[in-house]
Design a protein around this motif. Sequence first.
Motif, PDB file in Angstrom:
ATOM      1  N   ASP A 120       0.865  -1.175   0.000  1.00 59.81           N
ATOM      2  CA  ASP A 120       0.000   0.000   0.000  1.00 59.81           C
ATOM      3  C   ASP A 120       0.905   1.229   0.000  1.00 59.81           C
ATOM      4  OD1 ASP A 120      -1.587   2.216   0.795  1.00 59.81           O
ATOM      5  OD2 ASP A 120      -2.918   0.930   1.955  1.00 59.81           O
ATOM      6  N   PRO A 121       0.738   2.121  -0.968  1.00 63.06           N
ATOM      7  CA  PRO A 121       1.611   3.309  -1.021  1.00 63.06           C
ATOM      8  C   PRO A 121       1.605   4.139   0.263  1.00 63.06           C
ATOM      9  CG  PRO A 121       0.328   3.138  -3.039  1.00 63.06           C
ATOM     10  CD  PRO A 121      -0.191   2.075  -2.110  1.00 63.06           C
ATOM     11  N   ARG A 122       0.523   4.104   1.030  1.00 60.87           N
ATOM     12  CA  ARG A 122       0.472   4.860   2.288  1.00 60.87           C
ATOM     13  C   ARG A 122       1.476   4.319   3.303  1.00 60.87           C
ATOM     14  NH1 ARG A 122      -5.896   4.196   2.914  1.00 60.87           N
ATOM     15  NH2 ARG A 122      -5.159   2.120   2.380  1.00 60.87           N
ATOM     16  N   ALA A 123       1.863   3.060   3.153  1.00 57.80           N
ATOM     17  CA  ALA A 123       2.821   2.450   4.081  1.00 57.80           C
ATOM     18  C   ALA A 123       4.191   3.109   3.985  1.00 57.80           C
ATOM     19  CB  ALA A 123       2.927   0.948   3.820  1.00 57.80           C
ATOM     20  N   VAL A 124       4.507   3.719   2.851  1.00 57.88           N
ATOM     21  CA  VAL A 124       5.797   4.397   2.693  1.00 57.88           C
ATOM     22  C   VAL A 124       5.900   5.556   3.687  1.00 57.88           C
ATOM     23  CG1 VAL A 124       7.289   5.651   1.089  1.00 57.88           C
ATOM     24  CG2 VAL A 124       5.958   3.681   0.275  1.00 57.88           C
ATOM     25  N   THR A 125       4.830   6.335   3.815  1.00 53.10           N
ATOM     26  CA  THR A 125       4.810   7.441   4.766  1.00 53.10           C
ATOM     27  C   THR A 125       4.907   6.927   6.193  1.00 53.10           C
ATOM     28  OG1 THR A 125       3.507   8.791   3.257  1.00 53.10           O
ATOM     29  CG2 THR A 125       3.464   9.434   5.569  1.00 53.10           C
ATOM     30  N   ILE A 126       4.222   5.832   6.492  1.00 52.21           N
ATOM     31  CA  ILE A 126       4.287   5.243   7.829  1.00 52.21           C
ATOM     32  C   ILE A 126       5.721   4.823   8.142  1.00 52.21           C
ATOM     33  CG2 ILE A 126       3.542   3.264   9.214  1.00 52.21           C
ATOM     34  CD1 ILE A 126       0.803   3.574   7.706  1.00 52.21           C
ATOM     35  N   CYS A 127       6.399   4.212   7.173  1.00 47.89           N
ATOM     36  CA  CYS A 127       7.803   3.818   7.372  1.00 47.89           C
ATOM     37  C   CYS A 127       8.693   5.032   7.621  1.00 47.89           C
ATOM     38  CB  CYS A 127       8.318   3.047   6.157  1.00 47.89           C
ATOM     39  SG  CYS A 127       7.683   1.373   6.022  1.00 47.89           S
ATOM     40  N   ARG A 128       8.500   6.062   6.822  1.00 48.97           N
ATOM     41  CA  ARG A 128       9.327   7.262   6.959  1.00 48.97           C
ATOM     42  C   ARG A 128       9.150   7.887   8.344  1.00 48.97           C
ATOM     43  NH1 ARG A 128       7.805   9.734   2.523  1.00 48.97           N
ATOM     44  NH2 ARG A 128       6.205  10.971   3.525  1.00 48.97           N
ATOM     45  N   ARG A 129       7.913   8.014   8.795  1.00 54.68           N
ATOM     46  CA  ARG A 129       7.650   8.630  10.105  1.00 54.68           C
ATOM     47  C   ARG A 129       8.141   7.739  11.242  1.00 54.68           C
ATOM     48  NH1 ARG A 129       1.781  11.344   8.766  1.00 54.68           N
ATOM     49  NH2 ARG A 129       2.635  12.933   7.383  1.00 54.68           N
ATOM     50  N   THR A 130       7.990   6.438  11.087  1.00 54.28           N
ATOM     51  CA  THR A 130       8.482   5.509  12.111  1.00 54.28           C
ATOM     52  C   THR A 130       9.999   5.573  12.201  1.00 54.28           C
ATOM     53  OG1 THR A 130       6.567   4.070  11.756  1.00 54.28           O
ATOM     54  CG2 THR A 130       8.482   3.092  12.849  1.00 54.28           C
ATOM     55  N   ASN A 157      10.249   1.381  -3.787  1.00 58.04           N
ATOM     56  CA  ASN A 157      10.534   0.368  -4.809  1.00 58.04           C
ATOM     57  C   ASN A 157       9.876  -0.956  -4.464  1.00 58.04           C
ATOM     58  OD1 ASN A 157      12.032   2.043  -6.432  1.00 58.04           O
ATOM     59  ND2 ASN A 157      14.007   1.288  -5.743  1.00 58.04           N
ATOM     60  N   ALA A 158       9.960  -1.361  -3.202  1.00 57.57           N
ATOM     61  CA  ALA A 158       9.371  -2.635  -2.782  1.00 57.57           C
ATOM     62  C   ALA A 158       7.858  -2.630  -2.987  1.00 57.57           C
ATOM     63  CB  ALA A 158       9.717  -2.928  -1.326  1.00 57.57           C
ATOM     64  N   VAL A 159       7.204  -1.527  -2.650  1.00 54.17           N
ATOM     65  CA  VAL A 159       5.747  -1.437  -2.776  1.00 54.17           C
ATOM     66  C   VAL A 159       5.329  -1.289  -4.241  1.00 54.17           C
ATOM     67  CG1 VAL A 159       3.743   0.003  -2.209  1.00 54.17           C
ATOM     68  CG2 VAL A 159       5.404  -0.580  -0.440  1.00 54.17           C
ATOM     69  N   ARG A 160       6.056  -0.480  -4.994  1.00 50.44           N
ATOM     70  CA  ARG A 160       5.681  -0.183  -6.372  1.00 50.44           C
ATOM     71  C   ARG A 160       5.924  -1.360  -7.313  1.00 50.44           C
ATOM     72  NH1 ARG A 160       9.044   3.973  -7.553  1.00 50.44           N
ATOM     73  NH2 ARG A 160       7.702   5.380  -6.418  1.00 50.44           N
ATOM     74  N   HIS A 161       6.995  -2.099  -7.109  1.00 48.97           N
ATOM     75  CA  HIS A 161       7.397  -3.110  -8.092  1.00 48.97           C
ATOM     76  C   HIS A 161       7.069  -4.544  -7.706  1.00 48.97           C
ATOM     77  CE1 HIS A 161       9.269  -0.008 -10.432  1.00 48.97           C
ATOM     78  NE2 HIS A 161      10.001   0.372  -9.403  1.00 48.97           N
ATOM     79  N   THR A 162       6.409  -4.745  -6.573  1.00 52.91           N
ATOM     80  CA  THR A 162       6.027  -6.092  -6.174  1.00 52.91           C
ATOM     81  C   THR A 162       4.553  -6.106  -5.777  1.00 52.91           C
ATOM     82  OG1 THR A 162       6.605  -5.850  -3.835  1.00 52.91           O
ATOM     83  CG2 THR A 162       8.368  -6.536  -5.317  1.00 52.91           C
TER      84      THR A 162
END
Length: 136
Positions: free
Chosen positions: A16-26, A53-58
């Motif tokens: 889920d692309p929203r998970a990228v923001t969660i990772c960044r903030r964490t 990359n992990a979210v977009r390409h898998t």
Amino acid sequence: MSENHPWEYSLYIPNDPRAVTICRRTLRLILTMHGLIRMVDLAELLATELVSNAVRHTKGPAALRVRWSGGGVLRLGAWDADPSPPEPPQPFDRAVDREDGRGLAMVRACADVWGWQPLSREGNRGKYVWCELGVA
């Protein structure tokens, strides 16, 4: 201060692309709590590229892994369930103007070292793309 002791965190995320923001903030919270605020901006940039990359390409789940060596090296990595190698990074000057293809070029340009490795555990296959930053 925890700067001298090794530690490691893993944050498992859905595709889920929203998970990228969660990772960044964490990641920002982790580094701040461990007294590594001076590394936050660059670490956030690199982790964002790796996780994007992990979210977009898998198609499956992914994970952000953050490890402090205790000796001055921060390792950031993204795991995903696709064992295919990542696309080789473009030269940075050609990748900057493109919307896609920038991720590993940015990682290669900004990290001290980077790499990837295939993973297999309990019948599950995937890969781990990582980079390291040293405290200057």
